[in-house]
Write an enzyme that holds these catalytic residues in place. Structure first.
Site, PDB file in Angstrom:
ATOM      1  N   SER A  30      36.032  72.540  44.947  1.00  0.00           N
ATOM      2  CA  SER A  30      35.514  73.849  44.530  1.00  0.00           C
ATOM      3  C   SER A  30      34.745  74.493  45.687  1.00  0.00           C
ATOM      4  CB  SER A  30      34.583  73.696  43.319  1.00  0.00           C
ATOM      5  OG  SER A  30      33.615  72.694  43.546  1.00  0.00           O
TER       6      SER A  30
ATOM      7  N   GLU B 201      38.506  68.259  32.288  1.00  0.00           N
ATOM      8  CA  GLU B 201      38.071  69.651  32.470  1.00  0.00           C
ATOM      9  C   GLU B 201      38.743  70.563  31.440  1.00  0.00           C
ATOM     10  OE1 GLU B 201      38.287  71.104  36.490  1.00  0.00           O
ATOM     11  OE2 GLU B 201      37.750  73.158  35.884  1.00  0.00           O
TER      12      GLU B 201
HETATM   13  O1  KIV Z   1      36.018  70.586  42.637  1.00  0.00           O
HETATM   14  C1  KIV Z   1      35.239  70.518  41.682  1.00  0.00           C
HETATM   15  O2  KIV Z   1      34.143  71.073  41.682  1.00  0.00           O
HETATM   16  C2  KIV Z   1      35.650  69.759  40.514  1.00  0.00           C
HETATM   17  C3  KIV Z   1      34.835  69.928  39.265  1.00  0.00           C
HETATM   18  C4  KIV Z   1      35.207  71.207  38.622  1.00  0.00           C
HETATM   19  C5  KIV Z   1      34.979  68.789  38.334  1.00  0.00           C
HETATM   20  O3  KIV Z   1      36.628  69.080  40.540  1.00  0.00           O
END
Ligand code: KIV
Length: 271
Positions: free
Chosen positions: A48, A184
Site C-alpha cells: 500500500s 480483507e
Molecule cells: O499493503 C497493505 O497495506 C496490505 C493491507 C491492506 C493488509 O496488504
C-alpha cells in the site's frame, strides 16, 4: 519497547490465549518506533506504500527494490514487533521468483515474515518458502494486486460460492504451512467462521471484530489521506471528545480498541 520479540509462534499463542493481535502498516523508522512503543505487535510493510507514499493509483507498480528499502527502514529500529513485508505484484509468480524475493525481503530487508496475495494456486509456493525457513502470511478476500482483473475495490465472498472458495483457499494455504492469514473486505460472518476454524491467526481488515487481530493502513487510521476513507477504517487521531491527541496516543487507542474488541464496530463492518 520491552518484552520478548514477537514471533510466528507467539502470534499463535496469542490466538490460543484469546488475546487479539494489533497490526498496522508501517513504512519507515520513525513510525516503526512510535508504533512499537504504543504496543503494535505486527508492523506490516505493505505494498500500500505505492498508494500512500508514492501517490500511485494502485499497488501494481511497487517493485521489490521499494519493498526491500522500506522493510529495512522499519526492521532497523523494530526490537519487539514482528516485521512482515509484502511480496510485490508478480514477484512470486513462480516458486523460484518467490524464493528470490523472500531472500531479499528477509536478508536485506530484515523482515521476519513475507505476505503474498492469492489462494490455493499458491500452496506449493507457500510450502516451498516455509520449507526453506521463510514464514508466510497469506492474504485472501479483496486482493489489491489483482485490481486490473477485479475492476474495482469491493467486498469479496458475499455469496455462497465466493465464501466457499475463500474457505477452501484458506484451508489449503494453512495446510501448506502459512503462519498467518490476512482477510480483507469479506463479510464478518465468514471471517468469524474462518477465525474459529483455522488454527493460524486471522488478521482482518474490513472483516469484522471476530478475527484474531486487526490491521489498518497507518495513514488511514491517522486521517492523513485526502478523499473518502474506506468504510472499514477509523480516524483514531480525531476521536470525538478526546481533545488533541499525539500520534502515539492515537495508536495506543487503536491498540486498546483492537484488544478489547471495540474496533471494528458495526459501522465499519459488512455483516
Ligand atoms: O499493503 C497493505 O497495506 C496490505 C493491507 C491492506 C493488509 O496488504
Amino acid at each position: 519497547m520491552t518484552g520478548a520479540p514477537i514471533t510466528n509462534s507467539s502470534l499463535e499463542a496469542m490466538k490460543s490465549g484469546g488475546e487479539r493481535i494489533a497490526c498496522l502498516t508501517c513504512y519507515d523508522a520513525a513510525f516503526a518506533s512510535v508504533l512499537e512503543g504504543a504496543g503494535v505487535e505486527v508492523l506490516l510493510v505493505g505494498d500500500s506504500l505505492g498508494m500512500v507514499l508514492q501517490g500511485q493509483r494502485t499497488t501494481v507498480s511497487v517493485t521489490l527494490d521499494h519493498m526491500v528499502y522500506h522493510s529495512a527502514c522499519v526492521s532497523r529500529v523494530a526490537r519487539r514487533a514482528l516485521v512482515m513485508a509484502d511480496m510485490p505484484f508478480l514477484s512470486y509468480a513462480t516458486e523460484d521468483r518467490a524464493l528470490a524475493a523472500a531472500e531479499r525481503l528477509m536478508g536485506e530487508g530484515g523482515a521476519a515474515m513475507v505476505k503474498l496475495e492469492g489462494g490455493g494456486e499458491l500452496a506449493r509456493t507457500v510450502a516451498r518458502l516455509t520449507r526453506f525457513g521463510a514464514p508466510v502470511c497469506a492474504h485472501l478476500g479483496l486482493l489489491p494486486q489483482s485490481i486490473h482483473q477485479l475492476g474495482s475495490y469491493r467486498y469479496q465472498g458475499k455469496d455462497d460460492a465466493g465464501a466457499a472458495r475463500i474457505r477452501d483457499d484458506a484451508l489449503a494455504l494453512q495446510d501448506a504451512g502459512a503462519s498467518l492469514l490476512v482477510l480483507e473486505c469479506v463479510p464478518a460472518s465468514l471471517a468469524g467462521e474462518l477465525a474459529a476454524e483455522l488454527t493460524i491467526p486471522v488478521i482482518g481488515i474490513g472483516a469484522g471484530a471476530r478475527c484474531d487481530g486487526q490491521v489498518l493502513v497507518l495513514h488511514d487510521m491517522l486521517g492523513l489521506l485526502s478523499g473518502k476513507a474506506p468504510r472499514f477504517s477509523k480516524d483514531f487521531l480525531a476521536e470525538p471528545g478526546a481533545g488533541p491527541l499525539s500520534v502515539s496516543a492515537a495508536v495506543r487507542r487503536y491498540v486498546d480498541a483492537v484488544k478489547s474488541g471495540g474496533f471494528p464496530g458495526a459501522e465499519h463492518t459488512l455483516a
